[in-house]
Motif scaffolding. Structure first.
Motif, short mmCIF file in Angstrom:
data_model
loop_
_atom_site.label_atom_id
_atom_site.label_comp_id
_atom_site.label_asym_id
_atom_site.label_seq_id
_atom_site.Cartn_x
_atom_site.Cartn_y
_atom_site.Cartn_z
N LEU A 161 -2.89 3.72 0.30
CA LEU A 161 -3.67 4.95 0.42
C LEU A 161 -3.55 5.53 1.83
O LEU A 161 -3.39 6.75 1.99
N CYS A 162 -3.63 4.66 2.84
CA CYS A 162 -3.45 5.13 4.22
C CYS A 162 -2.04 5.67 4.43
O CYS A 162 -1.84 6.69 5.12
N SER A 163 -1.05 5.00 3.85
CA SER A 163 0.34 5.42 4.01
C SER A 163 0.58 6.79 3.38
O SER A 163 1.20 7.67 3.98
N TYR A 164 0.08 6.98 2.15
CA TYR A 164 0.27 8.27 1.48
C TYR A 164 -0.45 9.38 2.24
O TYR A 164 0.07 10.50 2.35
N LEU A 202 9.36 7.42 9.26
CA LEU A 202 7.98 7.15 8.82
C LEU A 202 7.97 6.36 7.52
O LEU A 202 7.14 5.46 7.34
N MET A 203 8.91 6.65 6.63
CA MET A 203 9.00 5.89 5.39
C MET A 203 9.30 4.42 5.66
O MET A 203 8.72 3.52 5.03
N LEU A 208 7.20 -1.15 5.99
CA LEU A 208 6.98 -2.37 6.75
C LEU A 208 5.50 -2.72 6.82
O LEU A 208 5.11 -3.89 6.77
N GLY A 209 4.65 -1.69 6.93
CA GLY A 209 3.22 -1.93 6.92
C GLY A 209 2.73 -2.52 5.62
O GLY A 209 1.82 -3.36 5.60
N LEU A 210 3.35 -2.13 4.51
CA LEU A 210 2.99 -2.70 3.22
C LEU A 210 3.36 -4.18 3.14
O LEU A 210 2.64 -4.99 2.55
N VAL A 211 4.50 -4.54 3.73
CA VAL A 211 4.88 -5.96 3.77
C VAL A 211 3.88 -6.75 4.61
O VAL A 211 3.49 -7.87 4.25
N VAL A 212 3.44 -6.18 5.72
CA VAL A 212 2.43 -6.84 6.57
C VAL A 212 1.17 -7.08 5.77
O VAL A 212 0.58 -8.18 5.82
N SER A 213 0.71 -6.09 5.01
CA SER A 213 -0.51 -6.26 4.24
C SER A 213 -0.34 -7.23 3.09
O SER A 213 -1.31 -7.80 2.60
N THR A 214 0.91 -7.45 2.65
CA THR A 214 1.17 -8.42 1.58
C THR A 214 1.14 -9.86 2.10
O THR A 214 0.59 -10.75 1.44
N LEU A 215 1.71 -10.08 3.27
CA LEU A 215 1.89 -11.43 3.78
C LEU A 215 0.87 -11.86 4.82
O LEU A 215 0.83 -13.03 5.18
N GLU A 216 0.06 -10.93 5.31
CA GLU A 216 -0.95 -11.27 6.30
C GLU A 216 -2.31 -10.76 5.85
O GLU A 216 -2.42 -9.95 4.93
N GLU A 217 -3.34 -11.22 6.52
CA GLU A 217 -4.71 -10.77 6.24
C GLU A 217 -4.99 -9.46 6.96
O GLU A 217 -6.02 -9.33 7.64
N LYS A 218 -4.11 -8.51 6.84
CA LYS A 218 -4.25 -7.20 7.47
C LYS A 218 -4.09 -6.13 6.42
O LYS A 218 -3.39 -6.31 5.42
N PHE A 219 -4.72 -4.99 6.66
CA PHE A 219 -4.60 -3.89 5.71
C PHE A 219 -4.92 -2.58 6.42
O PHE A 219 -5.47 -2.55 7.52
N GLY A 220 -4.55 -1.49 5.76
CA GLY A 220 -4.85 -0.17 6.29
C GLY A 220 -4.07 0.15 7.55
O GLY A 220 -2.90 -0.20 7.72
N TRP A 221 -4.74 0.86 8.48
CA TRP A 221 -4.09 1.30 9.71
C TRP A 221 -3.67 0.12 10.58
O TRP A 221 -2.69 0.22 11.32
#
Length: 319
Positions: A161-164, A202-203, A208-221
């Motif tokens: 949602l943040c990415s879009y 930007l794409m 890459l941010g989506l991969v971070v949110s998949t493999l780490e306890e991070k999300f959003g910005w």
């Protein structure tokens, strides 16, 4: 917490063991291709399941949307062009009103496809990233993949949602500047070209941010910020890889449009269109591209994490 979930969390916290990043851009790209193929063939059974049950339905939905929305898009463009050329204000207003009604129909059609497409895209992405991130001696399984989806889907949705939001906010600026400078064709063209390059960058960053949110306890910005940190020193390389992915995806879309642009296809219906071997080949090709892009992004994430940890350790030793 189950043993499977504990294994997923322990794995996500540990770093993969990628090879040392090559020095030249060409060798980096070759290493990415070879690493992607190695991961793909090492886990071919589970990747084939992801392709068959997740990526191919996603491809079918996207191709169906492209095919079924095409007459509406053409009709809207025809109405808007006719409204600009007509001399009567009454007729122009009538054409614009009809164009707005058709635009609402197009929006409804896109919304109809958006939910199932988003679900298959989410499941395909998390599954492929999880399998690609598992390094020997660990082996991914269907149970561990299901556990990874259960643990990560909320984070990935928030980051999406943040990415879009960021992406759609950005793409307005090049178009706005180009419209303001429409009387200066060279400046307008330069802005559009630079804007397209930044759009591809930007794409890559958001992926890459989506991969971070998949493999780490991070999300959003926060996940997007970490993705930006991981790109440090390798922005051009990842921009080039993203350009290749966008280019191949665009070629598939253009090829599909040409194959299904005849009157015979318009009369025969959607299902008959996908019975053709050429369109079926494009369908499979796009599904493979979806999985390969997830693997490539995961490899880039792993290498970036490795380089970041190495720099941190060197800094600690220096201090």
């Amino acid at each position: 917490m189950s043993d499977t979930e504990s294994e997923i969390r322990d794995h996500n916290q540990q770093q993969n063991k990628p090879t040392k990043p090559p020095s030249s851009s060409s060798s980096i790209v070759l290493a990415l291709f070879s690493g992607s193929l190695r991961i793909l063939f090492q886990n071919k059974h589970i990747f084939f399941s992801i392709l068959l049950f997740l990526a191919l339905p996603l491809s079918f939905l996207l191709f169906s949307l492209s095919y079924t929305s095409r007459p509406l898009k053409r009709h809207i463009l025809h109405l808007e062009s006719a409204a600009l050329l007509t001399a009567s204000n009454f007729e122009s207003g009538h054409l614009l009103k009809e164009s707005r009604e058709e635009s609402i129909s197009l929006l409804r059609l896109k919304l109809l496809y958006s939910f199932p497409s988003s679900v298959f895209s989410l499941l395909s992405f998390i599954s492929a990233v999880h399998v690609a991130s598992v390094s020997p001696p660990h082996r991914p399984s269907f149970l561990s993949t299901a556990a990874a989806i259960r643990l990560a889907w909320k984070r990935v949705v928030v980051t999406s949602l943040c990415s879009y939001s960021l992406f759609f906010l950005y793409i307005q600026f090049p178009q706005l500047f180009a419209a303001v400078l429409r009387n200066y064709p060279r400046a307008s063209l330069l802005i559009l070209v630079a804007g397209s390059g930044l759009e591809v960058y930007l794409m890559g960053l958001l992926g890459l941010g989506l991969v971070v949110s998949t493999l780490e306890e991070k999300f959003g910005w926060e996940a997007i910020r970490i993705g930006s940190v991981l790109m440090a020193g390798r922005k051009f390389y990842w921009w080039f890889v993203t350009c290749m992915l966008v280019g191949v995806s665009g070629w598939i879309g253009n090829r599909f449009e040409k194959l299904t642009d005849g009157d015979d296809y318009v009369m025969s219906g959607v299902w008959t269109v996908f019975m053709g071997w050429k369109t079926a080949a494009l369908l499979w090709f796009y599904g493979v591209l979806v999985i390969w892009s997830c693997i490539a992004t995961t490899i880039f994430y792993s290498d970036g994490k490795k380089g970041l940890n190495t720099r941190s350790n060197d800094t600690d030793c220096t201090e």
